[in-house]
Design an enzyme around this catalytic site. Structure first.
Site, PDB file in Angstrom:
ATOM      1  N   HIS A  52       0.834  -1.192   0.000  1.00 19.89           N
ATOM      2  CA  HIS A  52       0.000   0.000   0.000  1.00 19.89           C
ATOM      3  C   HIS A  52       0.874   1.251   0.000  1.00 19.89           C
ATOM      4  O   HIS A  52       2.006   1.229   0.469  1.00 19.89           O
ATOM      5  CB  HIS A  52      -0.974   0.025   1.175  1.00 19.89           C
ATOM      6  N   HIS A 108       0.773   5.420   0.919  1.00 25.62           N
ATOM      7  CA  HIS A 108       0.112   6.533   1.594  1.00 25.62           C
ATOM      8  C   HIS A 108       0.282   7.796   0.753  1.00 25.62           C
ATOM      9  O   HIS A 108       1.383   8.069   0.255  1.00 25.62           O
ATOM     10  CB  HIS A 108       0.762   6.806   2.956  1.00 25.62           C
TER      11      HIS A 108
END
Length: 149
Positions: free
Chosen positions: A103, A105
């Protein structure tokens, strides 16, 4: 190398077992609001392909992910009128990774405004997250191309 855990929180979000405030979704990518944001507009972009992190991800998955990251980052900056955008990605516990699904950010940044802590258990108001997601979606729509083009 550690095996991918299909019970991580992001895998559960992808399966619809845990709700998320979605920004964008296509066949390969999901972008959604961080439930414990370090700043207003804090978004996460994940691949749908099971990947523990950047170190084990297929290069094609990484390419697709970062095309989307670039487009979402532009939309976040526009949506919040930010001075800049912080983009980060962690690999393994020593780097700070706590959710073991690849992932990225994306956090809008403003001169002189520090980031908030990413305190476990402190969740943002869902209505506020929904409003932030709507602003980012509007910026994506204004761009007319969609994140993965």
């Amino acid at each position: 190398m550690t095996v991918y855990d299909s019970d991580n929180v992001f895998a559960k979000i992808l399966r619809g077992e845990i709700p998320a405030v979605k920004i964008y979704e296509d066949a390969d990518i999901l972008a959604f609001m961080d439930a414990m944001p370090q700043g207003d507009g804090h978004a996460l972009v994940i691949p749908k392909a099971p990947s523990r992190n950047l170190l084990d991800a297929d290069p094609a998955t990484v390419a697709t992910l970062f095309r989307a990251v670039q487009r979402i980052a532009r939309a976040v900056r526009t949506a919040f009128g930010a001075d800049g955008v912080f983009v980060s990605q962690y690999n393994e516990p020593a780097s700070g990774q706590t959710v073991f699904h690849l992932h990225v950010h994306i956090i809008p940044r403003f001169e002189g405004v520090p980031l908030r802590g990413h305190a476990a258990g402190t969740f943002a108001d869902r209505a506020v997250l929904a409003e932030h997601a709507a602003r980012i979606r509007a910026a994506l729509d204004a761009d007319n191309a969609g994140p993965a083009s």
